[in-house]
Scaffold this active site. Structure first.
Site, PDB file in Angstrom:
ATOM      1  N   LYS A 109      28.288  62.603  11.732  1.00  0.00           N
ATOM      2  CA  LYS A 109      27.177  61.977  11.008  1.00  0.00           C
ATOM      3  C   LYS A 109      26.253  63.083  10.496  1.00  0.00           C
ATOM      4  O   LYS A 109      26.422  64.257  10.808  1.00  0.00           O
ATOM      5  CB  LYS A 109      26.365  61.037  11.911  1.00  0.00           C
ATOM      6  N   SER A 140      32.687  56.349   7.117  1.00  0.00           N
ATOM      7  CA  SER A 140      31.238  56.254   7.305  1.00  0.00           C
ATOM      8  C   SER A 140      30.471  57.398   6.648  1.00  0.00           C
ATOM      9  O   SER A 140      29.261  57.305   6.451  1.00  0.00           O
ATOM     10  CB  SER A 140      30.884  56.194   8.788  1.00  0.00           C
TER      11      SER A 140
END
Length: 206
Positions: free
Chosen positions: A98, A50
């Site tokens: 993230k 991701s």
């Protein structure tokens, strides 16, 4: 004429002093290592794609745990945070990584005519984002959200393959473990992680 025997050197005492000092040094080093590992720096393994191409599967990163306890979070920081609930499936661990896009009070929206994301009305060029083939948009679907107090809006750099705040909502600041600052493994990928301050520092306060 009688001879006076030389006074023997206190070797046993010197040896005992040396051993004592050595034990103190070893204990202090172990304690310092424990404190650094427990309270300052930790290593994390990257299990998913991701954050490609910034972070690749099986990369290892060091995380500064003084952020945000001592130093503040900033837009563009790559952070590790505990699963607030429902982000990870069974057997996927407890932590995620993230990039911070929105701080409390920020309005995050996408996309402008050039496919860019904006924060508080300021369009941000994000050179690290992996785009979908044939598209100049950093995300597929338009959105606009205002980040609530005590929370963060986070997104993966591989936006078309990242279940992030667009899916799960904001992340409580209290769940942040720290800021990732360097890739340590594999050796060929050693590098300092950038927050791209030249881009993010132009964002105005909400």
């Amino acid at each position: 004429m009688s001879e006076t025997a030389p006074t023997p050197a206190p070797a046993p005492k010197r040896r005992s002093t040396f051993l004592r000092d050595l034990v103190i040094i070893v204990v202090a080093a172990l304690l310092a290592s424990f404190l650094v590992k427990a309270y300052l720096v930790r290593s994390f393994w990257i299990p998913s794609g991701s954050m490609e191409n910034t972070l690749m599967i099986n990369d290892r990163v060091l995380v500064n745990e003084l952020v945000p306890k001592v130093a503040p979070l900033r837009r563009g920081d790559v952070i590790v945070f505990r699963d607030p609930g429902g982000w990870l499936g069974p057997g996927m661990g407890d932590d995620l990584v993230k990039r911070v896009i929105g701080l409390p009070g920020d309005t995050v929206a996408c996309c402008d005519a050039r496919g860019r994301l904006s924060v508080n009305g300021h369009a941000v060029d994000e050179p690290y984002v992996v785009l979908s083939r044939g598209s100049d948009r950093v995300v597929r679907d338009d959105f606009s959200v205002t980040v609530p107090a005590g929370a963060l809006w986070v997104m993966g750099d591989n936006r078309y393959d990242s279940a992030d705040s667009r899916v799960h909502g904001t992340v409580p600041e209290a769940d942040v473990v720290g800021r990732a600052f360097v890739i340590t493994w594999p050796a060929g990928r050693w590098s300092v992680l950038s927050r791209y301050g030249d881009e993010w520092d132009g964002v105005p306060a909400p």
